[in-house]
Design a protein around this motif. Structure first.
Motif, PDB file in Angstrom:
ATOM      1  N   ALA A 197      22.628   5.261 -15.778  1.00  0.00           N
ATOM      2  CA  ALA A 197      22.407   6.761 -15.188  1.00  0.00           C
ATOM      3  C   ALA A 197      21.153   7.508 -15.623  1.00  0.00           C
ATOM      4  CB  ALA A 197      23.697   7.547 -15.758  1.00  0.00           C
ATOM      5  N   ALA A 198      20.438   7.151 -16.973  1.00  0.00           N
ATOM      6  CA  ALA A 198      19.246   7.810 -17.338  1.00  0.00           C
ATOM      7  C   ALA A 198      18.165   7.288 -16.441  1.00  0.00           C
ATOM      8  CB  ALA A 198      19.077   7.446 -18.927  1.00  0.00           C
ATOM      9  N   GLU A 199      18.309   6.032 -16.082  1.00  0.00           N
ATOM     10  CA  GLU A 199      17.065   5.304 -15.349  1.00  0.00           C
ATOM     11  C   GLU A 199      17.076   6.013 -13.924  1.00  0.00           C
ATOM     12  OE1 GLU A 199      14.924   1.115 -14.353  1.00  0.00           O
ATOM     13  OE2 GLU A 199      17.489   1.317 -14.385  1.00  0.00           O
ATOM     14  N   LEU A 200      18.381   6.110 -13.298  1.00  0.00           N
ATOM     15  CA  LEU A 200      18.537   6.634 -11.899  1.00  0.00           C
ATOM     16  C   LEU A 200      18.280   7.965 -11.879  1.00  0.00           C
ATOM     17  CD1 LEU A 200      22.097   5.173 -10.998  1.00  0.00           C
ATOM     18  CD2 LEU A 200      19.804   4.416 -10.289  1.00  0.00           C
ATOM     19  N   ALA A 201      18.588   8.833 -13.048  1.00  0.00           N
ATOM     20  CA  ALA A 201      18.143  10.318 -12.998  1.00  0.00           C
ATOM     21  C   ALA A 201      16.665  10.531 -13.015  1.00  0.00           C
ATOM     22  CB  ALA A 201      18.855  10.995 -14.172  1.00  0.00           C
ATOM     23  N   ARG A 202      16.173   9.553 -13.599  1.00  0.00           N
ATOM     24  CA  ARG A 202      14.501   9.522 -13.577  1.00  0.00           C
ATOM     25  C   ARG A 202      13.832   8.960 -12.351  1.00  0.00           C
ATOM     26  NH1 ARG A 202      14.201   6.361 -17.507  1.00  0.00           N
ATOM     27  NH2 ARG A 202      13.186   4.747 -16.747  1.00  0.00           N
ATOM     28  N   LEU A 203      14.370   8.071 -11.634  1.00  0.00           N
ATOM     29  CA  LEU A 203      13.623   7.350 -10.769  1.00  0.00           C
ATOM     30  C   LEU A 203      14.265   7.462  -9.547  1.00  0.00           C
ATOM     31  CD1 LEU A 203      12.763   4.097 -12.698  1.00  0.00           C
ATOM     32  CD2 LEU A 203      11.074   6.020 -12.401  1.00  0.00           C
ATOM     33  N   ALA A 204      15.464   7.708  -9.467  1.00  0.00           N
ATOM     34  CA  ALA A 204      16.352   7.713  -7.981  1.00  0.00           C
ATOM     35  C   ALA A 204      17.463   9.014  -8.068  1.00  0.00           C
ATOM     36  CB  ALA A 204      16.864   6.083  -7.548  1.00  0.00           C
ATOM     37  N   PRO A 205      17.065  10.075  -8.043  1.00  0.00           N
ATOM     38  CA  PRO A 205      18.229  10.999  -8.285  1.00  0.00           C
ATOM     39  C   PRO A 205      19.190  10.684  -7.146  1.00  0.00           C
ATOM     40  CG  PRO A 205      16.181  11.847  -7.753  1.00  0.00           C
ATOM     41  CD  PRO A 205      16.109  10.640  -8.300  1.00  0.00           C
ATOM     42  N   ASP A 206      19.033  10.214  -5.896  1.00  0.00           N
ATOM     43  CA  ASP A 206      19.779  10.406  -4.956  1.00  0.00           C
ATOM     44  C   ASP A 206      20.678   9.283  -5.060  1.00  0.00           C
ATOM     45  OD1 ASP A 206      20.989  10.985  -1.789  1.00  0.00           O
ATOM     46  OD2 ASP A 206      20.414   9.071  -1.870  1.00  0.00           O
ATOM     47  N   ASN A 207      20.506   8.262  -5.526  1.00  0.00           N
ATOM     48  CA  ASN A 207      21.534   7.023  -6.054  1.00  0.00           C
ATOM     49  C   ASN A 207      22.409   7.697  -7.178  1.00  0.00           C
ATOM     50  OD1 ASN A 207      18.799   4.508  -6.222  1.00  0.00           O
ATOM     51  ND2 ASN A 207      19.679   5.261  -4.477  1.00  0.00           N
ATOM     52  N   LEU A 208      21.833   8.300  -8.038  1.00  0.00           N
ATOM     53  CA  LEU A 208      22.677   8.770  -8.942  1.00  0.00           C
ATOM     54  C   LEU A 208      23.988   9.710  -8.529  1.00  0.00           C
ATOM     55  CD1 LEU A 208      23.344   8.996 -12.035  1.00  0.00           C
ATOM     56  CD2 LEU A 208      21.758  10.796 -12.323  1.00  0.00           C
ATOM     57  N   SER A 209      23.334  10.744  -7.657  1.00  0.00           N
ATOM     58  CA  SER A 209      24.278  11.516  -7.090  1.00  0.00           C
ATOM     59  C   SER A 209      25.399  10.943  -6.464  1.00  0.00           C
ATOM     60  CB  SER A 209      23.609  12.580  -6.290  1.00  0.00           C
ATOM     61  OG  SER A 209      24.673  13.413  -5.421  1.00  0.00           O
ATOM     62  N   SER A 210      25.136   9.969  -5.280  1.00  0.00           N
ATOM     63  CA  SER A 210      26.139   9.231  -4.781  1.00  0.00           C
ATOM     64  C   SER A 210      27.220   8.463  -5.731  1.00  0.00           C
ATOM     65  CB  SER A 210      25.491   8.082  -3.926  1.00  0.00           C
ATOM     66  OG  SER A 210      24.489   8.652  -3.031  1.00  0.00           O
ATOM     67  N   LEU A 211      26.577   7.755  -6.807  1.00  0.00           N
ATOM     68  CA  LEU A 211      27.491   7.283  -7.967  1.00  0.00           C
ATOM     69  C   LEU A 211      28.350   7.989  -8.562  1.00  0.00           C
ATOM     70  CD1 LEU A 211      24.749   4.669  -9.182  1.00  0.00           C
ATOM     71  CD2 LEU A 211      26.976   4.187  -7.891  1.00  0.00           C
ATOM     72  N   GLN A 212      27.798   9.345  -8.841  1.00  0.00           N
ATOM     73  CA  GLN A 212      28.747  10.115  -9.448  1.00  0.00           C
ATOM     74  C   GLN A 212      29.822  10.800  -8.732  1.00  0.00           C
ATOM     75  OE1 GLN A 212      25.550  12.877 -10.561  1.00  0.00           O
ATOM     76  NE2 GLN A 212      25.483  12.094 -12.868  1.00  0.00           N
ATOM     77  N   GLY A 213      29.693  10.797  -7.377  1.00  0.00           N
ATOM     78  CA  GLY A 213      30.709  11.187  -6.542  1.00  0.00           C
ATOM     79  C   GLY A 213      31.881  10.216  -6.390  1.00  0.00           C
ATOM     80  N   PHE A 214      31.712   8.934  -6.907  1.00  0.00           N
ATOM     81  CA  PHE A 214      32.784   7.800  -6.776  1.00  0.00           C
ATOM     82  C   PHE A 214      33.961   8.331  -7.699  1.00  0.00           C
ATOM     83  CE2 PHE A 214      29.652   4.485  -5.089  1.00  0.00           C
ATOM     84  CZ  PHE A 214      29.692   5.083  -3.726  1.00  0.00           C
ATOM     85  N   PHE A 215      33.399   9.038  -8.756  1.00  0.00           N
ATOM     86  CA  PHE A 215      34.581   9.305  -9.769  1.00  0.00           C
ATOM     87  C   PHE A 215      35.581  10.273  -9.384  1.00  0.00           C
ATOM     88  CE2 PHE A 215      30.784   7.778 -12.277  1.00  0.00           C
ATOM     89  CZ  PHE A 215      31.333   6.733 -13.003  1.00  0.00           C
TER      90      PHE A 215
END
Length: 267
Positions: free
Chosen positions: A158-176
């Motif tokens: 999540a830390a890497e996604l937040a730094r480099l690909a925030p859209d990927n992180l947002s999509s994955l967080q929605g899965f919870f």
């Protein structure tokens, strides 16, 4: 309005809109028909069909051991037969691109032209860029959604996604927040560990007109994968657009423009 198609005892939702050139266009992993509708151009010359794959959108899961790219492709083909759709433009986003790629190789008579948008696979199964989906799936299978979300947010992934690909992180967080979290986790793990079931030589043999859409600033849908596919397919054209994480409106506008030009040339 969505309709329902039944296959192997599983109710599958789909959308069939418009008239003209048939375009079977698929969503990404964890997505649904709305994801496609958001970027599909409003063209009077096309008929767009989108099947919501098992466990996604309004579709049932069916047997867990049948959750695979191969099964999803078979479902699409069965729906096309049910709707009496002959050779069509076949495409999709991310997982949808992998499904289209599989169909173009294994069912070439079905595919008149090909669209690979934001591909997450080239030929290999379980590519490293799909690992974040497997991480989320594993957490959902072993913990409550709330605890799983906390563990994910604290992870190096999540830390890497937040730094480099925030859209990927947002999509994955929605899965919870999904219903049936354990089943959904199994779906994520199964597809993240899967592949389109094609080789590079298979891809080089694709002879239909092909559009590849890619962008940078994305760790899951890597521009390098889009470039690789465009380089392997002799008839492919690569359209590079603005990333969602940079400018969502520009992403949507440019995606629609690339796809519109391609479909109008075919129609």
């Amino acid at each position: 309005m969505k309709k329902t198609f039944r296959r192997d005892g599983v109710d599958l939702a789909y959308r069939d809109v418009g008239a003209g050139l048939p375009v079977i266009f698929q969503h990404g992993l964890g997505g649904d028909e709305a994801q496609v509708a958001d970027v599909f151009p409003d063209l009077p010359v096309t008929r767009r069909v989108t099947l919501e794959c098992r466990g996604q959108g309004g579709s049932g899961y069916g047997p867990v051991d049948r959750l695979s790219i191969a099964t999803f492709a078979e479902d699409i083909e069965a729906l096309a037969d049910d709707l009496a759709i002959g050779p069509a433009v076949v495409g999709g986003i991310s997982m949808g691109a992998a499904l289209a790629l599989r169909l173009s190789v294994h069912k070439p008579a079905r595919v008149r032209a090909l669209v690979l948008a934001r591909p997450a696979w080239v030929s290999k199964a379980a590519p490293a860029n799909m690992r974040p989906y497997a991480v989320v799936g594993d957490l959902l299978m072993r913990h409550s959604p709330e605890h799983a979300r906390r563990l994910f947010d604290e992870s190096p992934v999540a830390a890497e996604l937040a730094r480099l690909a925030p859209d990927n992180l947002s999509s994955l967080q929605g899965f919870f927040n999904r219903p049936d979290p354990v089943l959904f986790g199994k779906l994520l793990v199964a597809i993240a560990g899967d592949g389109p079931g094609v080789s590079e030589s298979d891809i080089r043999a694709i002879a239909v007109p092909t559009l590849v859409i890619g962008h940078d600033h994305d760790l899951v849908h890597r521009l390098g994968d889009a470039q690789a596919l465009a380089g392997l397919i002799p008839s492919a054209r690569l359209c590079t657009i603005t990333a969602k994480s940079q400018d969502r409106a520009a992403y949507r506008r440019e995606f629609r423009a690339c796809l519109s030009e391609f479909l109008e040339s075919l129609a």
